[in-house]
Enzyme design. Structure first.
Site, PDB file in Angstrom:
ATOM      1  CE1 TYR A  18      -3.664  -2.482   0.311  1.00 28.89           C
ATOM      2  CE2 TYR A  18      -2.230  -3.495   1.946  1.00 28.89           C
ATOM      3  CZ  TYR A  18      -3.324  -3.561   1.099  1.00 28.89           C
ATOM      4  OH  TYR A  18      -4.062  -4.707   1.051  1.00 28.89           O
ATOM      5  CE1 TYR A 146      -7.154  -6.698   2.650  1.00 33.01           C
ATOM      6  CE2 TYR A 146      -6.353  -8.501   4.024  1.00 33.01           C
ATOM      7  CZ  TYR A 146      -6.209  -7.666   2.925  1.00 33.01           C
ATOM      8  OH  TYR A 146      -5.121  -7.820   2.106  1.00 33.01           O
ATOM      9  CG  ASP A 247     -10.477 -14.845   5.918  1.00 29.46           C
ATOM     10  OD1 ASP A 247      -9.500 -15.330   6.530  1.00 29.46           O
ATOM     11  OD2 ASP A 247     -10.363 -13.916   5.088  1.00 29.46           O
ATOM     12  CE  LYS A 276      -2.361 -11.667   7.593  1.00 29.02           C
ATOM     13  NZ  LYS A 276      -3.645 -11.185   7.150  1.00 29.02           N
TER      14      LYS A 276
HETATM   15  C1  LIG Z   1      -4.104 -11.203   5.738  1.00 27.47           C
HETATM   16  C2  LIG Z   1      -5.464 -11.702   5.477  1.00 27.47           C
HETATM   17  C3  LIG Z   1      -5.808 -12.268   4.236  1.00 27.47           C
HETATM   18  C4  LIG Z   1      -4.844 -12.316   3.074  1.00 27.47           C
HETATM   19  O1  LIG Z   1      -3.726 -13.106   3.319  1.00 27.47           O
HETATM   20  P1  LIG Z   1      -2.371 -12.876   2.463  1.00 27.47           P
HETATM   21  O2  LIG Z   1      -1.472 -13.955   2.949  1.00 27.47           O
HETATM   22  O3  LIG Z   1      -1.907 -11.502   2.777  1.00 27.47           O
HETATM   23  O4  LIG Z   1      -2.746 -13.040   1.029  1.00 27.47           O
HETATM   24  C5  LIG Z   1      -7.091 -12.746   4.080  1.00 27.47           C
HETATM   25  N1  LIG Z   1      -7.990 -12.694   5.082  1.00 27.47           N
HETATM   26  C6  LIG Z   1      -7.688 -12.181   6.287  1.00 27.47           C
HETATM   27  C7  LIG Z   1      -8.729 -12.177   7.375  1.00 27.47           C
HETATM   28  C8  LIG Z   1      -6.426 -11.659   6.528  1.00 27.47           C
HETATM   29  O5  LIG Z   1      -6.150 -11.106   7.724  1.00 27.47           O
END
Ligand SMILES: *Cc1c(COP(=O)(O)O)cnc(C)c1O
Length: 424
Positions: A18, A146, A247, A276
């Site tokens: 960003y 997100y 997610d 992550k």
């Molecule tokens: C960071 C994140 C993503 C994307 O993961 P990347 O490894 O950066 O592609 C998707 N969903 C959530 C909730 C996240 O925190």
């Protein structure tokens, strides 16, 4: 290269997240890291209050993690997954199936969180196509979410934060309900879920799946919502024939104070995304885990395959790191550690609510958030934090921390004190 050469070339040629390529905020050069500490090229040491964006939960240069990766490196760092399998992948799948909610038991390994979201969305589409319901090809979500930066993941991010306006006409249009407003720990208000219920009901023939971050909306505003919202969402999805994608990329593996944030609501996803902290932050890796129903329906439909297969699928080094990380998580009283950190964060951050500049303070698990009335002067605040020996990356109206699980009480105290200083 010396520090000046690094910075000069970086400024001219290297994109950062960003960031603008014209007059970006200069980055700090980090030279090495160990435990919770980042060592800058100029010799300064900072406590990492960000766990490198939720990922480095066991700290840097962790002896157990290092050893596991070295052992795997000497066996094979990579092999294609088409036509082959290997112990690190199967062993990891077994751990994941065991610790995730019961319904989830078919594991798809991929490269990054965003890709795991793409995979989950594609699974949902293929599921309904296999069942002959082609009209179910759109997605619903709550505002403030997100889910990553790739194309379809972006289409379900908050339309304002995600700058959908910039991409009008190019992004798939999805359905957005308002952000859940009842806070975690607050008094549930039934009207919180009504707009989502109505949206799902009106468009149930078009919606393939709802995708949402359980309990913690992360990069979209660091908001913690009431578990009742999630349990009502699960019920509504079942009632209306809609899949639920959770997610857990940011919240998985104990971050929010439960192994998975969805455990607060006792719900199970049809498809779950992990990333992550999966490899303890050692490398980019992710997994999409589907229910038996989703996986078998896709496999029984046309063309009898799930149409996805990244080059680095189930990379053995990443699997080895993930196996070591999960061993540390499962054998290390993780939830107790996270709850101890929660207590220290509450102690350090809650008093900041009395500051004039602060509009809200919230803590859940090892996540502490201070929301400010005015947008944060990111450069100034970050400089002050660095002077205090702490690394954070504020955004918008938020100064927040998600420290490594190995952080000591005094590390947390320093992070909270630095936030207090920076607010001044
Ligand atoms: C960071 C994140 C993503 C994307 O993961 P990347 O490894 O950066 O592609 C998707 N969903 C959530 C909730 C996240 O925190």
């Amino acid at each position: 290269m010396n520090t000046k050469e690094i910075l000069d070339y970086d400024k001219g040629h290297v994109w950062h997240p960003y960031a603008s390529m014209r007059n970006p905020i200069p980055p700090y050069v980090v030279d090495s890291a160990s435990g919770v500490h980042l060592r800058l090229a100029d010799g300064r040491e900072l406590i990492d209050g960000m766990s490198s964006w939720w990922a480095v939960v066991h700290g840097y240069n962790n002896a157990v993690m290092n050893e596991a990766v070295k052992l795997q490196l000497e066996k094979m760092s990579h092999v294609m997954f088409g036509g082959f399998t290997h112990e690190p992948a199967v062993s990891l799948a077994k751990r994941l199936v065991e610790i995730t909610p019961k319904r989830l038991d078919k594991v798809f390994f991929c490269d990054s969180g965003s890709v795991s979201v793409e995979v989950a969305m594609k699974m949902a589409l293929q599921y309904w196509r296999a069942r002959g319901l082609k009209s179910k090809s759109r997605f619903a979500t709550a505002r403030g979410g997100y889910h990553g930066d790739t194309w379809n993941a972006m289409s379900v991010c908050d339309p304002v934060n995600g700058m959908h306006g910039l991409f009008t006409g190019a992004l798939a249009p999805q359905f957005f309900a308002p952000r859940p407003f009842t806070r975690f720990g607050g008094t549930w208000d039934d009207s919180d879920f009504s707009p989502m219920r109505e949206l799902l009901y009106s468009h149930r023939d078009e919606i393939a799946a709802v995708i949402i971050e359980p309990i913690v909306q992360g990069a979209g505003g660091m908001w913690f919502y009431h578990p009742k919202y999630l349990s009502l969402l699960r019920e509504a999805c079942d009632e209306m024939g809609i899949l639920l994608i959770l997610d857990e990329i940011a919240t998985g593996f104990g971050r929010a104070g439960e192994m998975f944030a969805e455990n607060y609501a006792g719900v199970e996803a049809d498809i779950m995304c992990l990333g992550k902290a999966l490899t303890g932050g050692y490398m980019s890796f992710a997994a999409t885990i589907a229910s038996d129903d989703v996986a078998c329906t896709i496999s029984d439909g046309e063309p009898g395959l799930f149409m996805h297969g990244p080059t680095f699928m189930a990379n053995p080094l990443a699997c080895a790191a993930a196996n070591a990380s999960l061993d540390l998580i499962l054998n290390g009283d993780t939830i107790a550690k996270v709850r101890r950190i929660q207590g220290k964060l509450e102690e350090g951050l809650n008093p900041l609510i009395s500051r004039n500049s602060v509009s809200d303070v919230r803590v859940l698990g090892a996540i502490g958030v201070v929301q400010t009335k005015e947008p944060v002067d990111i450069k100034g605040v970050q400089e002050r934090l660095v002077e205090c020996g702490v690394w954070l990356r504020p955004f918008g109206h938020l100064i927040y921390t998600m420290p490594a699980y190995i952080s000591s009480d005094s590390d947390i105290e320093k992070i909270c004190a630095a936030i207090g200083e920076a607010l001044d």
